[in-house]
Scaffold this motif. Structure first.
Motif, mmCIF file in Angstrom:
data_model
loop_
_atom_site.group_PDB
_atom_site.id
_atom_site.type_symbol
_atom_site.label_atom_id
_atom_site.label_comp_id
_atom_site.label_asym_id
_atom_site.label_seq_id
_atom_site.Cartn_x
_atom_site.Cartn_y
_atom_site.Cartn_z
ATOM 1 N N PHE A 139 3.180 4.691 -10.633
ATOM 2 C CA PHE A 139 1.926 4.498 -9.801
ATOM 3 C C PHE A 139 1.512 6.025 -9.458
ATOM 4 O O PHE A 139 2.397 6.596 -9.235
ATOM 5 N N VAL A 140 0.370 6.239 -9.452
ATOM 6 C CA VAL A 140 -0.318 7.347 -8.941
ATOM 7 C C VAL A 140 -1.139 7.489 -7.688
ATOM 8 O O VAL A 140 -2.047 6.435 -7.709
ATOM 9 N N LEU A 141 -0.905 8.194 -6.940
ATOM 10 C CA LEU A 141 -1.947 8.474 -5.718
ATOM 11 C C LEU A 141 -2.352 10.281 -5.657
ATOM 12 O O LEU A 141 -1.439 10.959 -5.593
ATOM 13 N N ILE A 142 -3.587 10.300 -5.736
ATOM 14 C CA ILE A 142 -4.087 11.751 -5.735
ATOM 15 C C ILE A 142 -4.150 11.999 -3.893
ATOM 16 O O ILE A 142 -4.585 11.172 -3.249
ATOM 17 N N THR A 143 -3.198 13.022 -3.663
ATOM 18 C CA THR A 143 -3.340 13.363 -2.269
ATOM 19 C C THR A 143 -4.021 14.593 -1.951
ATOM 20 O O THR A 143 -4.166 14.684 -0.796
ATOM 21 N N SER A 144 -4.667 15.117 -2.826
ATOM 22 C CA SER A 144 -5.541 16.357 -2.547
ATOM 23 C C SER A 144 -6.244 16.557 -4.091
ATOM 24 O O SER A 144 -5.659 16.753 -5.002
ATOM 25 N N PRO A 145 -7.788 17.066 -3.846
ATOM 26 C CA PRO A 145 -8.632 16.873 -2.866
ATOM 27 C C PRO A 145 -8.747 15.406 -2.206
ATOM 28 O O PRO A 145 -8.211 14.450 -2.782
ATOM 29 N N ALA A 146 -9.686 15.514 -1.060
ATOM 30 C CA ALA A 146 -9.858 14.114 -0.469
ATOM 31 C C ALA A 146 -11.124 13.530 -1.267
ATOM 32 O O ALA A 146 -12.074 14.221 -1.675
ATOM 33 N N THR A 148 -6.212 12.916 3.680
ATOM 34 C CA THR A 148 -5.592 11.570 3.993
ATOM 35 C C THR A 148 -5.805 10.792 2.790
ATOM 36 O O THR A 148 -7.099 10.468 2.354
ATOM 37 N N SER A 149 -4.973 9.802 2.017
ATOM 38 C CA SER A 149 -5.073 9.159 0.992
ATOM 39 C C SER A 149 -4.575 8.006 0.869
ATOM 40 O O SER A 149 -3.419 7.598 1.790
ATOM 41 N N TRP A 150 -5.055 6.719 0.300
ATOM 42 C CA TRP A 150 -4.329 5.274 0.234
ATOM 43 C C TRP A 150 -4.711 4.583 -0.811
ATOM 44 O O TRP A 150 -5.882 4.868 -1.606
ATOM 45 N N ARG A 151 -3.797 3.823 -1.365
ATOM 46 C CA ARG A 151 -4.132 3.123 -2.590
ATOM 47 C C ARG A 151 -3.081 1.896 -2.750
ATOM 48 O O ARG A 151 -1.954 2.004 -2.330
ATOM 49 N N THR A 165 -3.543 5.470 -13.402
ATOM 50 C CA THR A 165 -4.712 6.673 -13.301
ATOM 51 C C THR A 165 -5.186 6.222 -12.008
ATOM 52 O O THR A 165 -5.367 5.181 -11.552
ATOM 53 N N ASP A 166 -5.120 7.340 -11.306
ATOM 54 C CA ASP A 166 -5.982 7.277 -9.942
ATOM 55 C C ASP A 166 -7.277 8.117 -10.209
ATOM 56 O O ASP A 166 -7.112 9.291 -10.934
ATOM 57 N N VAL A 167 -8.196 7.944 -9.490
ATOM 58 C CA VAL A 167 -9.602 8.756 -9.749
ATOM 59 C C VAL A 167 -10.200 8.760 -8.250
ATOM 60 O O VAL A 167 -10.262 7.842 -7.342
ATOM 61 N N ILE A 168 -10.640 9.939 -7.902
ATOM 62 C CA ILE A 168 -11.472 10.064 -6.602
ATOM 63 C C ILE A 168 -12.720 10.859 -7.030
ATOM 64 O O ILE A 168 -12.898 11.456 -8.236
ATOM 65 N N GLU A 169 -13.921 10.829 -6.216
ATOM 66 C CA GLU A 169 -14.801 11.491 -5.947
ATOM 67 C C GLU A 169 -14.973 12.517 -5.170
ATOM 68 O O GLU A 169 -14.978 12.162 -3.777
ATOM 69 N N PRO A 170 -14.631 13.701 -5.370
ATOM 70 C CA PRO A 170 -14.359 14.641 -4.241
ATOM 71 C C PRO A 170 -15.693 15.284 -3.591
ATOM 72 O O PRO A 170 -16.876 14.857 -4.052
ATOM 73 N N VAL A 171 -15.510 15.822 -2.573
ATOM 74 C CA VAL A 171 -16.776 16.284 -1.691
ATOM 75 C C VAL A 171 -17.441 17.465 -2.305
ATOM 76 O O VAL A 171 -16.758 18.367 -2.914
ATOM 77 N N ALA A 196 0.867 -1.273 -0.146
ATOM 78 C CA ALA A 196 -0.179 -0.013 -0.133
ATOM 79 C C ALA A 196 0.992 1.203 -0.355
ATOM 80 O O ALA A 196 2.129 1.221 0.504
ATOM 81 N N VAL A 197 0.276 2.255 -0.527
ATOM 82 C CA VAL A 197 1.188 3.569 -0.502
ATOM 83 C C VAL A 197 0.041 4.815 0.164
ATOM 84 O O VAL A 197 -1.179 4.510 -0.224
ATOM 85 N N ALA A 198 0.445 5.223 1.172
ATOM 86 C CA ALA A 198 -0.386 6.198 1.811
ATOM 87 C C ALA A 198 0.369 7.403 2.109
ATOM 88 O O ALA A 198 1.784 7.574 2.023
ATOM 89 N N ALA A 199 -0.623 8.463 2.001
ATOM 90 C CA ALA A 199 -0.041 10.040 2.211
ATOM 91 C C ALA A 199 -0.933 10.941 3.151
ATOM 92 O O ALA A 199 -2.078 10.687 3.116
ATOM 93 N N LEU A 200 -0.385 11.632 3.832
ATOM 94 C CA LEU A 200 -1.022 12.822 4.412
ATOM 95 C C LEU A 200 -0.539 14.200 3.996
ATOM 96 O O LEU A 200 0.597 14.477 4.228
ATOM 97 N N ASP A 201 -1.610 14.792 3.357
ATOM 98 C CA ASP A 201 -0.873 16.092 2.505
ATOM 99 C C ASP A 201 -1.970 16.880 2.890
ATOM 100 O O ASP A 201 -3.035 17.320 2.585
ATOM 101 N N GLY A 202 -1.476 17.901 3.936
ATOM 102 C CA GLY A 202 -2.212 18.919 4.652
ATOM 103 C C GLY A 202 -3.353 18.470 5.244
ATOM 104 O O GLY A 202 -3.268 17.448 6.124
#
Length: 438
Positions: free
Chosen positions: A289-296, A276-279, A387-393, A267-273
């Motif tokens: 390898f891509v991990l979106i670290t912001s937005p949540a 928190t993200s994980w993949r 590719t990393d994909v998120i659904e932001p708030v 796993a790859v995890a990050a705390l960016d400001g």
């Protein structure tokens, strides 16, 4: 919109290699572990991540010969920063002498936080019998706890040992405990961080709800919730799982040694400001390898969700700041992002580990996608593209709309279920949930 949140120049980034359960040098999990270390050691630049975390259950039987396999594998990569704790299998037969010898050797070879000795009530070592059947009268003994506190990239990282304070003896059980002194130490370090407004990440072998004593389960789970601990990173489950109670993300990574959860990897995890993200990174997937670290992502965003703490505070021109970590053996040919299925926008490398862009944010968008392309990509096919994909708030809370206190804090009850994009299958296959004889 709110003022854009302040991000540190470098987020905390770590790699989590799950329970190893090492047995013999020629076993598949030993080969996989060596391959994982080789792949990680090839990441460039080395400053792209902070450390590699091993969450316990390193040796199947806690035996010296099994730790020798681990020590040899790590020695082949002397510059990799390692952090580790013991698991229940490291105390499989009620003793930790061999783990302690391995840990002392590793500490001498590279920088490791020192362990801490505390006095606890303990039963005598088997086969001796306790002086009284009442465990309250067992004699006190000095017990080494393989726990540590480090502030890394502005994050308080707490490595917690739930195995050494336990008894791990036939007839008593391979139980998880913190013990009085470690509990007070953990409380103090977290309270200090809260007072100083330092985010906290906890590294332990299992969920707090797996602690043997009911009072400890509630005390620790409740502490993490009230203090707003950002991340609790664990092993033990043998499968990838994410659970989020509105304050804390509980993340477990699949075992390398015993697993039914698909491709081996880490796993790859990050705390960016504020985010928190994980993949999960499968070993057999080519770089990058891509991990979106912001937005949540909305599934793991801190509540109450505001524009600032979800990373969705706008900048001039109706744009959102998108940040991503890209791991690879060489710099990608390009990294770009888009909102929904809109146009791609080039991302700029702003630090050794972060790519960033001010992404135009149309009202109809529902996702953010970041794609990195390796220089070896042929122009077609899935290899060398990630590719990393998120659904932001998109809907924000009032400041007073925080999450309810969980009835079972520190448990897997709020798990997010299947999340294939992050490598989470959601079926909880493994011995600790379904009783496999491993």
């Amino acid at each position: 919109m709110d003022k854009a949140p302040s991000h540190p120049p470098e987020p905390l980034v770590f790699l989590h290699v799950g329970d190893l359960h090492l047995t013999t040098d020629e076993a598949r999990n030993a080969e996989d572990f060596r391959a994982i270390l080789k792949q990680i050691d090839g990441i460039g630049p080395r400053t792209a991540f902070d450390f590699v975390y091993l969450p316990g259950d390193l040796a199947e039987d806690g035996a010296a010969a099994q730790y020798a396999i681990l020590a040899e594998a790590l020695a082949a990569h002397p510059d990799l920063p390692i952090r580790l704790i013991p698991g229940d299998h490291d105390r499989q037969f009620g003793r930790m002498d061999d783990f302690r010898a391995f840990h002392d050797g590793l500490a001498a070879a590279r920088t490791l936080p020192p362990a801490i000795d505390w006095i606890l009530d303990r039963p005598p070592v088997a086969p001796a019998a306790p002086p009284d059947p009442d465990p309250e009268v067992w004699p006190a003994a000095e017990i080494r706890h393989f726990c540590a506190c480090e502030d890394i990239r502005g994050v308080r990282c707490l490595f917690v040992d739930v195995v050494s304070p336990g008894y791990g003896q036939k007839g008593i059980g391979l139980d998880f405990r913190l013990g009085r002194d470690q509990t007070q130490w953990l409380n103090a370090r977290i309270r200090e961080a809260v007072d100083e407004k330092i985010p906290v990440a906890v590294f332990m072998h299992a969920y707090p709800d797996d602690l043997r004593e009911p009072d400890e389960r509630l005390d620790i789970g409740g502490l993490f919730f009230e203090a707003g601990v950002r991340l609790v990173e664990m092993g033990h489950t043998h499968y990838n799982e994410l659970a989020h109670d509105g304050h804390t993300l509980y993340a477990a990574a699949r075992s390398v040694g015993q697993n039914e959860d698909g491709s081996v990897g880490y796993a790859v995890a990050a705390l960016d400001g504020p985010v928190t993200s994980w993949r999960f990174k499968a070993l057999d997937r080519a770089w990058p390898f891509v991990l979106i670290t912001s937005p949540a992502d909305r599934r793991v965003a801190t509540r109450p969700a505001t524009e600032a703490n979800t990373g969705m505070a706008g900048v001039e021109g109706g744009r959102v700041t998108v940040r991503a970590v890209v791991l690879s053996d060489e710099a990608p040919a390009y990294v770009h992002c888009r909102a929904g299925t809109g146009a791609w926008h080039t991302m700029t490398r702003v630090t050794d580990r972060v790519y960033e862009a001010a992404l135009p944010w149309p009202r109809a968008a529902r996702t953010i996608q970041v794609e990195a392309v390796h220089p070896a990509w042929s122009g077609h096919g899935p290899d060398f593209v990630d590719t990393d994909v998120i659904e932001p708030v998109l809907a924000f809370d009032a400041p007073e709309c925080g999450p309810l206190i969980p009835e079972k804090p520190g448990s897997d009850e709020p798990n997010v279920g299947a999340w294939i994009q992050k490598g989470v299958r959601g079926d909880q296959l493994g011995p600790n949930r379904y009783g496999r004889k491993w």
